[in-house]
Design a protein around this motif. Sequence first.
Motif, PDB file in Angstrom:
ATOM      1  N   SER A  27       1.036  50.848  -2.366  1.00  0.00           N
ATOM      2  CA  SER A  27       0.825  51.909  -1.177  1.00  0.00           C
ATOM      3  C   SER A  27       0.314  52.909  -1.708  1.00  0.00           C
ATOM      4  N   PRO A  28      -0.481  53.486  -1.017  1.00  0.00           N
ATOM      5  CA  PRO A  28      -1.346  54.829  -1.279  1.00  0.00           C
ATOM      6  C   PRO A  28      -0.270  55.978  -1.105  1.00  0.00           C
ATOM      7  N   LEU A  29      -0.674  57.058  -1.963  1.00  0.00           N
ATOM      8  CA  LEU A  29       0.012  58.277  -1.948  1.00  0.00           C
ATOM      9  C   LEU A  29      -0.233  59.001  -0.780  1.00  0.00           C
ATOM     10  N   PRO A  30       0.300  60.092  -0.636  1.00  0.00           N
ATOM     11  CA  PRO A  30      -0.032  61.037   0.692  1.00  0.00           C
ATOM     12  C   PRO A  30      -1.630  61.383   0.562  1.00  0.00           C
ATOM     13  N   ALA A  31      -1.897  61.547   1.625  1.00  0.00           N
ATOM     14  CA  ALA A  31      -3.472  61.891   2.114  1.00  0.00           C
ATOM     15  C   ALA A  31      -3.900  62.800   1.027  1.00  0.00           C
ATOM     16  N   GLY A  32      -5.274  62.621   0.498  1.00  0.00           N
ATOM     17  CA  GLY A  32      -5.706  63.623  -0.427  1.00  0.00           C
ATOM     18  C   GLY A  32      -5.543  63.013  -1.874  1.00  0.00           C
ATOM     19  N   ASP A  33      -4.778  62.177  -2.056  1.00  0.00           N
ATOM     20  CA  ASP A  33      -4.625  61.804  -3.471  1.00  0.00           C
ATOM     21  C   ASP A  33      -5.425  60.531  -3.735  1.00  0.00           C
ATOM     22  N   PRO A  34      -6.192  60.377  -4.690  1.00  0.00           N
ATOM     23  CA  PRO A  34      -6.935  59.288  -5.047  1.00  0.00           C
ATOM     24  C   PRO A  34      -6.260  57.967  -5.642  1.00  0.00           C
ATOM     25  N   HIS A  35      -5.123  58.325  -5.808  1.00  0.00           N
ATOM     26  CA  HIS A  35      -4.396  57.187  -6.136  1.00  0.00           C
ATOM     27  C   HIS A  35      -3.754  56.077  -5.531  1.00  0.00           C
ATOM     28  N   ARG A  36      -3.451  54.989  -6.135  1.00  0.00           N
ATOM     29  CA  ARG A  36      -2.690  53.972  -5.407  1.00  0.00           C
ATOM     30  C   ARG A  36      -1.376  53.674  -6.118  1.00  0.00           C
ATOM     31  N   VAL A  37      -0.391  53.302  -5.867  1.00  0.00           N
ATOM     32  CA  VAL A  37       1.100  53.410  -6.319  1.00  0.00           C
ATOM     33  C   VAL A  37       1.533  51.865  -6.064  1.00  0.00           C
ATOM     34  N   ILE A  38       1.839  51.037  -7.121  1.00  0.00           N
ATOM     35  CA  ILE A  38       2.302  49.838  -6.949  1.00  0.00           C
ATOM     36  C   ILE A  38       3.998  49.945  -7.183  1.00  0.00           C
ATOM     37  N   THR A  39       4.475  49.453  -6.146  1.00  0.00           N
ATOM     38  CA  THR A  39       6.095  49.693  -6.192  1.00  0.00           C
ATOM     39  C   THR A  39       6.854  48.422  -6.355  1.00  0.00           C
ATOM     40  N   GLY A  40       8.068  48.464  -6.887  1.00  0.00           N
ATOM     41  CA  GLY A  40       8.789  47.409  -7.152  1.00  0.00           C
ATOM     42  C   GLY A  40      10.019  47.603  -6.542  1.00  0.00           C
ATOM     43  N   PRO A  41      11.080  46.706  -6.721  1.00  0.00           N
ATOM     44  CA  PRO A  41      12.498  46.915  -6.130  1.00  0.00           C
ATOM     45  C   PRO A  41      13.166  48.239  -6.946  1.00  0.00           C
ATOM     46  N   ASP A  42      12.848  48.366  -8.120  1.00  0.00           N
ATOM     47  CA  ASP A  42      13.517  49.556  -8.927  1.00  0.00           C
ATOM     48  C   ASP A  42      12.394  50.965  -8.726  1.00  0.00           C
ATOM     49  N   GLY A  43      11.518  50.884  -8.030  1.00  0.00           N
ATOM     50  CA  GLY A  43      10.595  52.083  -7.630  1.00  0.00           C
ATOM     51  C   GLY A  43       9.001  51.950  -8.279  1.00  0.00           C
ATOM     52  N   VAL A  44       8.638  52.918  -8.619  1.00  0.00           N
ATOM     53  CA  VAL A  44       7.222  52.897  -9.085  1.00  0.00           C
ATOM     54  C   VAL A  44       7.141  51.936 -10.138  1.00  0.00           C
ATOM     55  N   VAL A  45       6.115  51.109 -10.400  1.00  0.00           N
ATOM     56  CA  VAL A  45       5.723  50.165 -11.522  1.00  0.00           C
ATOM     57  C   VAL A  45       4.338  50.589 -12.049  1.00  0.00           C
ATOM     58  N   GLU A  46       3.243  50.870 -11.297  1.00  0.00           N
ATOM     59  CA  GLU A  46       2.276  51.347 -11.825  1.00  0.00           C
ATOM     60  C   GLU A  46       1.517  52.357 -10.952  1.00  0.00           C
ATOM     61  N   VAL A  47       0.544  53.168 -11.445  1.00  0.00           N
ATOM     62  CA  VAL A  47      -0.162  54.268 -10.631  1.00  0.00           C
ATOM     63  C   VAL A  47      -1.709  53.748 -10.895  1.00  0.00           C
ATOM     64  N   ILE A  48      -2.426  53.396 -10.148  1.00  0.00           N
ATOM     65  CA  ILE A  48      -4.005  53.211 -10.176  1.00  0.00           C
ATOM     66  C   ILE A  48      -4.671  54.301  -9.938  1.00  0.00           C
ATOM     67  N   VAL A  49      -5.464  54.768 -11.026  1.00  0.00           N
ATOM     68  CA  VAL A  49      -6.363  56.049 -10.930  1.00  0.00           C
ATOM     69  C   VAL A  49      -7.878  55.377 -11.337  1.00  0.00           C
ATOM     70  N   SER A  50      -8.561  56.359 -10.845  1.00  0.00           N
ATOM     71  CA  SER A  50     -10.068  56.283 -11.371  1.00  0.00           C
ATOM     72  C   SER A  50     -10.398  56.380 -12.814  1.00  0.00           C
ATOM     73  N   LEU A  51     -11.464  55.569 -13.128  1.00  0.00           N
ATOM     74  CA  LEU A  51     -11.706  55.559 -14.686  1.00  0.00           C
ATOM     75  C   LEU A  51     -11.928  57.076 -15.421  1.00  0.00           C
ATOM     76  N   SER A  52     -12.651  57.772 -14.621  1.00  0.00           N
ATOM     77  CA  SER A  52     -12.597  59.195 -14.963  1.00  0.00           C
ATOM     78  C   SER A  52     -11.393  60.025 -15.377  1.00  0.00           C
ATOM     79  N   GLU A  53     -10.491  59.818 -14.242  1.00  0.00           N
ATOM     80  CA  GLU A  53      -9.336  60.509 -14.492  1.00  0.00           C
ATOM     81  C   GLU A  53      -8.481  59.857 -15.509  1.00  0.00           C
ATOM     82  N   TYR A  54      -8.503  58.557 -15.637  1.00  0.00           N
ATOM     83  CA  TYR A  54      -7.845  57.935 -16.826  1.00  0.00           C
ATOM     84  C   TYR A  54      -8.254  58.592 -18.165  1.00  0.00           C
ATOM     85  N   GLN A  55      -9.740  58.629 -18.365  1.00  0.00           N
ATOM     86  CA  GLN A  55     -10.205  58.964 -19.547  1.00  0.00           C
ATOM     87  C   GLN A  55      -9.952  60.446 -19.915  1.00  0.00           C
ATOM     88  N   GLN A  56      -9.809  61.362 -18.644  1.00  0.00           N
ATOM     89  CA  GLN A  56      -9.342  62.723 -18.935  1.00  0.00           C
ATOM     90  C   GLN A  56      -7.737  62.621 -19.552  1.00  0.00           C
TER      91      GLN A  56
END
Length: 89
Positions: free
Chosen positions: A5-34
Amino acid sequence: MPPASPLPAGDPHRVITGPDGVVEVIVSLSEYQQLKAEREELRRLRAAQRRTAAAAQIREGMAQFAADPAAFRTLTREELQRDDVFDRP
């Protein structure tokens, strides 16, 4: 796998949620490297701060060192009488 499920508009992230909340946040490679570089810099700064604090304590005569139990060894009388006993590991 739970749907992303995407974060609010303007955020380039995608969030994978599970029954207990956020499981993973997907970011771009450049942001990960930073983020990785910032985490490494923070680790380096904390290590430098610990070394500086230890050096200050040593200068002030307040440092206490804990012995490493693995560094101890039991010497026999014959070993203590040898000239090179402390040159060996």
